[in-house]
Design a protein around this motif. Structure first.
Motif, PDB file in Angstrom:
ATOM      1  N   UNK A  77       0.893  -0.955  -0.151  1.00 28.81           N
ATOM      2  CA  UNK A  77       0.009  -0.500  -0.003  1.00 28.81           C
ATOM      3  C   UNK A  77       0.837   1.099   0.011  1.00 28.81           C
ATOM      4  N   UNK A  78       1.960   1.795   0.496  1.00 29.18           N
ATOM      5  CA  UNK A  78       2.812   2.124   0.788  1.00 29.18           C
ATOM      6  C   UNK A  78       3.355   2.584  -0.473  1.00 29.18           C
ATOM      7  N   UNK A  79       3.969   1.454  -1.467  1.00 30.90           N
ATOM      8  CA  UNK A  79       4.136   1.748  -2.448  1.00 30.90           C
ATOM      9  C   UNK A  79       3.402   2.461  -3.343  1.00 30.90           C
ATOM     10  N   UNK A  80       2.313   1.808  -3.410  1.00 30.77           N
ATOM     11  CA  UNK A  80       1.304   2.402  -4.417  1.00 30.77           C
ATOM     12  C   UNK A  80       1.259   4.121  -3.796  1.00 30.77           C
ATOM     13  N   UNK A  81       1.111   4.359  -2.334  1.00 31.09           N
ATOM     14  CA  UNK A  81       0.755   5.585  -2.360  1.00 31.09           C
ATOM     15  C   UNK A  81       1.468   6.489  -2.939  1.00 31.09           C
ATOM     16  N   UNK A  82       3.387   5.897  -2.308  1.00 36.42           N
ATOM     17  CA  UNK A  82       4.519   6.483  -2.602  1.00 36.42           C
ATOM     18  C   UNK A  82       4.781   6.765  -4.601  1.00 36.42           C
ATOM     19  N   UNK A  83       3.881   6.467  -5.149  1.00 38.76           N
ATOM     20  CA  UNK A  83       3.543   6.354  -6.351  1.00 38.76           C
ATOM     21  C   UNK A  83       3.089   8.028  -7.407  1.00 38.76           C
ATOM     22  N   UNK A  84       1.654   7.810  -6.070  1.00 40.78           N
ATOM     23  CA  UNK A  84       1.096   8.525  -6.164  1.00 40.78           C
ATOM     24  C   UNK A  84       1.663  10.137  -5.733  1.00 40.78           C
ATOM     25  N   UNK A  85       2.248   9.975  -4.838  1.00 40.69           N
ATOM     26  CA  UNK A  85       2.482  10.990  -4.225  1.00 40.69           C
ATOM     27  C   UNK A  85       3.460  11.956  -5.214  1.00 40.69           C
ATOM     28  N   UNK A  86       4.790  10.765  -5.276  1.00 40.12           N
ATOM     29  CA  UNK A  86       5.853  11.367  -6.462  1.00 40.12           C
ATOM     30  C   UNK A  86       5.270  12.118  -7.616  1.00 40.12           C
ATOM     31  N   UNK A  87       4.261  11.480  -8.108  1.00 41.35           N
ATOM     32  CA  UNK A  87       3.986  11.754  -9.308  1.00 41.35           C
ATOM     33  C   UNK A  87       2.781  13.419  -8.961  1.00 41.35           C
ATOM     34  N   UNK A  88       2.102  12.407  -7.818  1.00 40.71           N
ATOM     35  CA  UNK A  88       2.115  14.582  -7.061  1.00 40.71           C
ATOM     36  C   UNK A  88       2.394  15.523  -7.168  1.00 40.71           C
ATOM     37  N   UNK A  89       4.308  15.367  -6.685  1.00 36.85           N
ATOM     38  CA  UNK A  89       5.049  15.847  -6.949  1.00 36.85           C
ATOM     39  C   UNK A  89       5.582  16.024  -8.084  1.00 36.85           C
ATOM     40  N   UNK A  90       5.553  15.695  -9.135  1.00 39.40           N
ATOM     41  CA  UNK A  90       6.621  16.297 -10.442  1.00 39.40           C
ATOM     42  C   UNK A  90       5.381  17.455 -10.987  1.00 39.40           C
ATOM     43  N   UNK A  91       3.750  17.242 -10.614  1.00 36.68           N
ATOM     44  CA  UNK A  91       2.674  17.628 -11.465  1.00 36.68           C
ATOM     45  C   UNK A  91       2.841  19.077 -10.712  1.00 36.68           C
ATOM     46  N   UNK A  92       3.167  19.447  -9.345  1.00 36.87           N
ATOM     47  CA  UNK A  92       2.511  20.863  -8.559  1.00 36.87           C
ATOM     48  C   UNK A  92       4.069  21.314  -9.168  1.00 36.87           C
ATOM     49  N   UNK A  93       5.242  20.336  -8.937  1.00 42.50           N
ATOM     50  CA  UNK A  93       6.160  21.522  -9.015  1.00 42.50           C
ATOM     51  C   UNK A  93       6.584  21.933 -10.127  1.00 42.50           C
ATOM     52  N   UNK A  94       6.064  21.243 -11.750  1.00 44.24           N
ATOM     53  CA  UNK A  94       5.998  21.244 -12.732  1.00 44.24           C
ATOM     54  C   UNK A  94       5.391  22.574 -12.951  1.00 44.24           C
ATOM     55  N   UNK A  95       4.120  22.220 -12.205  1.00 45.41           N
ATOM     56  CA  UNK A  95       3.098  23.658 -13.195  1.00 45.41           C
ATOM     57  C   UNK A  95       3.507  24.803 -12.430  1.00 45.41           C
ATOM     58  N   UNK A  96       3.987  24.733 -10.550  1.00 44.83           N
ATOM     59  CA  UNK A  96       4.761  25.889 -10.751  1.00 44.83           C
ATOM     60  C   UNK A  96       5.694  25.922 -11.204  1.00 44.83           C
ATOM     61  N   UNK A  97       6.477  25.589 -11.303  1.00 51.86           N
ATOM     62  CA  UNK A  97       7.790  26.170 -12.290  1.00 51.86           C
ATOM     63  C   UNK A  97       7.255  27.267 -14.129  1.00 51.86           C
ATOM     64  N   UNK A  98       6.712  25.871 -14.476  1.00 51.90           N
ATOM     65  CA  UNK A  98       6.082  26.655 -15.233  1.00 51.90           C
ATOM     66  C   UNK A  98       5.748  27.928 -15.206  1.00 51.90           C
ATOM     67  N   UNK A  99       4.256  27.741 -14.407  1.00 50.42           N
ATOM     68  CA  UNK A  99       3.891  29.555 -13.949  1.00 50.42           C
ATOM     69  C   UNK A  99       4.615  30.456 -13.985  1.00 50.42           C
ATOM     70  N   UNK A 100       5.998  29.894 -12.774  1.00 50.04           N
ATOM     71  CA  UNK A 100       6.867  31.106 -12.852  1.00 50.04           C
ATOM     72  C   UNK A 100       7.667  31.182 -13.870  1.00 50.04           C
TER      73      UNK A 100
END
Ligand SMILES: Nc1ncnc2c1ncn2[C@@H]1O[C@H](COP(=O)(O)OP(=O)(O)O)[C@@H](O)[C@H]1O
Ligand SMILES: [Mg+2]
Lengths: 234, 293
Positions: free
Chosen positions: B170-193
């Motif tokens: 369960x934690x591994x699955x969650x890790x994948x989801x969290x990593x994907x969300x980190x990529x998405x959040x930081x990616x879009x913040x940086x694109x906006x910046x």
């Protein structure tokens, strides 16, 4: 400098068609021509914001058209560019806007401070280094842009209608600054369609038309009669 | 040059602090989920570890077992290689021991009849004794007439292991989801910046800045966001952990026979490192199509 250069943005609509042009080191050259004739394109090719389709552009013994992408920054360190819309960072201070050219070169801060101070004095902005660039007037902003372009002591200055957004008196002031820069040995390519500027004093004038460059005799001695108007498709 | 880069990164973050705070906050929330899952897994692991190395089994005796029967079993067990201690616990002692470890619940338990606690022989074996050997001994013991049952805690360990494996999955699955969300959040913040600092980037390229020089501050900002999100999550999780432990301590400890532990430091630091790395990777992805002058 330019040798048989072809450039088109869209297939079948060429902007430059076999253009040939030689500019010597230390010249001051006006480039004019109707809107859309390719003045900006010509300048953009020089600092490699665009690539040629065909032909060669020689600058400092190198073919700009064939530089690898990694070398482009080093080309641009030898070229200062000034635009109609200034392109300065309005949230930065005047000092920061000028100093960036030297920061990119990795010069020590002390040297940067001294050189930026000198250049601000040359463009008539002594003591304005701390001001936020965005609040300056148009003429002042263009002086900042000019200071940024010359502070690295480039071999070539490109100006793309730098006076287009300024009223006539300010335009003449700015042209005067370009003259001073030219006198210190820098080659200047000045694109404009402002006739009053062309008439300030005799200078080499190149007209872009039909994708080719033509040298046109120019000077205050030439009366601005009908004949002159025909030669200058403005 | 690195100096200038950190300065420009800091200036960028300060100027767009709202954007960056929002991003760091969402990252912290994502990392709290992951950290909580890791915390549960870490504690289950600790429990499993403890029981796997229990190194003991209990031989429950029938009520009618006589003293000679008991002595016979004891002496036989003592001779088995690997067995380190054999101890007889009468039902009276069993009740007393249980009451002792149960602490507060003592009074209730004292009311239970003595028969509820069968007499047993507690056997300690070396922790590295193979399960198969233990199974062989217990198999032989079970058929003896005086013996009611043998408890090896094996089933308990296996159930725990399954739980831990489930938790890890369960934690591994969650890790994948969290990593994907980190990529998405930081990616879009940086694109906006990047969007907001378009002129700055254009100017940099115009005056001959290398790609590293232009991208450096954005990469630093991305990695700072990721790291700050993870740090925020660790702090938040620590707070929650302290609150929960403060409330449940006594009961929890007796229930599982172990103090609950916080995330091991390598895991917490690893999470921060992963945050920093993912933030930088996301920024790099966001900058792929850097504006060209
Ligand atoms: N990025 C571009 N994409 C497509 N067409 C372009 C682009 N830039 C310029 N052009 C076209 O190329 C021609 C020359 O443009 P330009 O060099 O800007 O002329 P000038 O500066 O003399 O007005 C125009 O017809 C313009 O529409
Ligand atoms: Mg133009």
């Amino acid at each position: 400098m330019f040798e048989d250069v072809y450039k088109s943005y869209r297939a079948g609509v060429p902007v430059l068609r076999g253009m040939n042009l030689i500019i010597e080191r230390g010249e001051f050259v006006f480039i004019t021509g109707p809107s859309g004739s390719g003045k900006s394109t010509l300048l953009r090719l020089l600092y490699r914001a665009e690539r040629v389709d065909q032909g060669r552009i020689l600058f400092m013994g190198r073919d700009v058209a064939r530089l690898r992408d990694e070398s482009v920054p080093f080309l641009r360190r030898n070229i200062g560019v000034v635009f109609q819309d200034f392109k300065i960072v309005s949230s930065w201070s005047v000092y920061e806007n000028v100093a960036i050219t030297l920061e990119v070169l990795g010069l020590p801060t002390r040297l940067i401070k001294a050189r930026v101070g000198e250049v601000l004095e040359r463009v008539g902005l002594t003591g304005r280094g701390g001001d936020v660039a965005g609040v300056l007037s148009g003429g002042e902003q263009q002086r900042v842009a000019l200071a940024r372009a010359i502070v690295g002591e480039p071999a070539l200055i490109l100006a793309d209608e730098p006076t287009g957004n300024l009223d006539p008196q300010l335009a003449l002031d700015i042209l005067g600054l370009f003259d001073e820069i030219h006198e210190s040995g820098t080659t200047v390519l000045f694109a404009t369609h402002d006739r009053t500027l062309l008439e300030v004093r005799p200078r080499r004038l190149i007209v872009l038309d039909e994708g080719k460059a033509m040298d046109v005799p120019n000077g205050v001695s030439t009366p601005p009669d009908e004949d002159y108007d025909n030669q200058l498709p403005l | 040059m690195f100096d200038g880069m950190t300065r420009r990164a800091r200036r960028g973050m300060l100027r767009e602090w709202r954007l960056h705070t929002l991003s760091v906050f969402s990252l912290a929330v994502a990392f709290v989920c992951l950290g909580a899952a890791l915390l549960v897994v870490a504690n289950l692991r600790a429990i499993e570890e403890r029981w796997a190395h229990a190194g003991r089994f209990s031989v429950y005796l029938k009520d009618q077992a006589t003293q000679p029967d008991i002595d016979l079993v004891k002496s036989a067990l003592t001779k088995v290689p690997g067995v380190t201690e054999v101890r007889y616990v009468s039902s009276g002692q069993a009740r007393a021991e249980f009451g002792m470890s149960e602490g507060a619940a003592k009074s209730d338990l004292a009311a239970l009849p003595v028969e509820a606690f069968p007499a047993s022989i507690e056997v300690l074996v070396r922790p590295d004794m193979p399960d198969a050997d233990i199974a062989e001994i217990t198999g032989k013991l079970k058929v003896l007439p005086a013996i009611e049952d043998v408890e090896t805690y094996q089933a308990w360990t296996e159930r725990l292991s399954r739980l831990v494996r489930g938790g890890v999955a369960a934690a591994s699955l969650l890790a994948i989801v969290v990593f994907a969300s980190v990529l998405a959040v930081v990616g879009s913040t940086i694109r906006l910046a990047l969007q907001r600092r378009r002129t700055e980037v254009e100017v940099l390229k115009l005056v001959g800045a290398t790609d590293v020089f232009v991208k450096g501050p954005f990469l630093l900002e991305g990695s700072a966001q990721g790291a700050m999100g993870a740090v925020g999550a660790v702090v938040l999780l620590g707070l929650l952990f302290a609150i929960v432990r403060g409330r449940l301590d006594g009961e929890l400890v007796t229930l599982i026979g172990l103090e609950p532990t916080f995330l091991p430091w390598p895991v917490a630091i690893g999470m921060i490192a992963v945050g920093a790395f993912l933030g930088m990777a996301a920024a790099a992805l966001g900058l792929r199509k850097l504006v060209t002058v």
